[in-house]
Design a protein around this motif. Structure first.
Motif, PDB file in Angstrom:
ATOM      1  N   VAL A  12       0.852  -1.195   0.000  1.00 50.41           N
ATOM      2  CA  VAL A  12       0.000   0.000   0.000  1.00 50.41           C
ATOM      3  C   VAL A  12       0.890   1.248   0.000  1.00 50.41           C
ATOM      4  N   PRO A  13       0.683   2.192  -0.910  1.00 50.75           N
ATOM      5  CA  PRO A  13       1.485   3.415  -0.940  1.00 50.75           C
ATOM      6  C   PRO A  13       1.478   4.125   0.411  1.00 50.75           C
ATOM      7  N   VAL A  14       2.628   4.709   0.758  1.00 51.02           N
ATOM      8  CA  VAL A  14       2.795   5.295   2.092  1.00 51.02           C
ATOM      9  C   VAL A  14       3.525   6.638   1.992  1.00 51.02           C
ATOM     10  N   GLN A  15       3.126   7.568   2.850  1.00 45.63           N
ATOM     11  CA  GLN A  15       3.706   8.904   2.850  1.00 45.63           C
ATOM     12  C   GLN A  15       5.102   8.893   3.493  1.00 45.63           C
ATOM     13  N   CYS A  64      -2.636  -0.037 -10.231  1.00 41.87           N
ATOM     14  CA  CYS A  64      -3.940   0.632 -10.121  1.00 41.87           C
ATOM     15  C   CYS A  64      -4.111   1.267  -8.753  1.00 41.87           C
ATOM     16  N   LEU A  65      -3.714   0.560  -7.703  1.00 42.75           N
ATOM     17  CA  LEU A  65      -3.781   1.117  -6.361  1.00 42.75           C
ATOM     18  C   LEU A  65      -2.857   2.321  -6.246  1.00 42.75           C
ATOM     19  N   CYS A  66      -1.668   2.219  -6.836  1.00 41.22           N
ATOM     20  CA  CYS A  66      -0.734   3.345  -6.821  1.00 41.22           C
ATOM     21  C   CYS A  66      -1.349   4.559  -7.522  1.00 41.22           C
ATOM     22  N   VAL A 135      -5.372  -6.315  -2.084  1.00 41.03           N
ATOM     23  CA  VAL A 135      -5.647  -4.878  -1.977  1.00 41.03           C
ATOM     24  C   VAL A 135      -6.845  -4.524  -2.852  1.00 41.03           C
ATOM     25  N   SER A 136      -7.487  -3.425  -2.535  1.00 36.63           N
ATOM     26  CA  SER A 136      -8.640  -2.970  -3.317  1.00 36.63           C
ATOM     27  C   SER A 136      -8.320  -1.633  -3.962  1.00 36.63           C
ATOM     28  N   PHE A 137      -8.754  -1.466  -5.192  1.00 38.67           N
ATOM     29  CA  PHE A 137      -8.550  -0.200  -5.895  1.00 38.67           C
ATOM     30  C   PHE A 137      -9.820   0.182  -6.640  1.00 38.67           C
ATOM     31  N   LEU A 138      -9.916   1.445  -7.016  1.00 36.33           N
ATOM     32  CA  LEU A 138     -11.080   1.955  -7.727  1.00 36.33           C
ATOM     33  C   LEU A 138     -10.808   1.977  -9.229  1.00 36.33           C
ATOM     34  N   ILE A 139     -11.747   1.425  -9.977  1.00 35.58           N
ATOM     35  CA  ILE A 139     -11.621   1.376 -11.430  1.00 35.58           C
ATOM     36  C   ILE A 139     -12.999   1.616 -12.041  1.00 35.58           C
ATOM     37  N   ALA A 140     -13.028   2.214 -13.203  1.00 35.18           N
ATOM     38  CA  ALA A 140     -14.299   2.430 -13.889  1.00 35.18           C
ATOM     39  C   ALA A 140     -14.937   1.100 -14.248  1.00 35.18           C
TER      40      ALA A 140
END
Length: 209
Positions: A12-15, A64-66, A135-140
């Protein structure tokens, strides 16, 4: 054996600040982060945002999550999504997302990420949350991805049903056999709130044949 503190972040991307907290015992956590990037343990997505490499996390990096994290709110769409659904045959090398913010472009070691702006009421239509490799991501949705492409493609045929059919079949080589399975309600909503209403309504006509 000491466990690498980066492992806990998974894929998961992290700051930067969150990573720096793992090394707050050092005089310069920021230097440590730069060293970890140079070693290949961290992948820089943009300024202040990283994802842990697969070699460290043991989990595949999900582009996609990125994309969702690089610039948001956003969801992956257009050619990338259509290819992901198996609706167009060509390889796609730029991941295009849709956002309510200003259009932007980013490039990193994962590839090119572009973001196209739409109105909030249009943005909210036809977004799916997909789980992949934990992981879950948003896609059209399939329907929304096609509408997004039509809205943002600088080349479009004459505004007729015949012209749109030719665009789908010949120009983007869309799998026309899948059109009857599309949810026409999503496309009608896109036509109501998006641009190019006439062309999207022609797509509705094709679906209702």
């Amino acid at each position: 054996m000491k466990i690498n503190p980066l492992v806990k972040f998974g894929n998961v991307p992290v700051q930067t600040g969150t990573i720096a907290a793992c090394y707050d015992y050092l005089l310069s956590p920021s230097e440590k982060i730069r060293a970890l990037e140079k070693e290949g343990q961290l992948i820089r997505l943009k300024r202040g945002l990283y994802v842990v490499s697969e070699e460290v996390s043991r989990k595949p990096v999900n582009a996609c999550l990125c994309a969702n994290h690089i610039y948001g709110p956003s969801y992956v769409s257009q050619q990338w999504a259509l290819r992901w659904y198996g609706l167009i045959p060509e390889q796609v090398y730029t991941m295009t997302s849709v956002t309510t913010k200003h259009s932007r472009k980013f490039e990193n070691s994962l590839g090119r990420f572009t973001y196209e702006q739409v109105k909030p009421e249009y943005f909210a239509i036809g977004i799916d949350s997909v789980e992949e490799n934990g992981v879950s991501f948003l896609i059209a949705s399939r329907e929304k991805a096609l509408c997004d492409l039509i809205l943002h493609d600088t080349y479009l045929p004459h505004q007729s049903v015949k012209g749109l059919w030719q665009y789908l079949e010949e120009d983007i080589r869309f799998d026309m056999d899948e059109l009857p399975t599309f949810n026409v309600n999503i496309i009608e909503a896109c036509a109501k709130f998006g641009r190019k209403e006439n062309i999207l309504n022609n797509l509705v006509k094709i679906l209702k044949r």
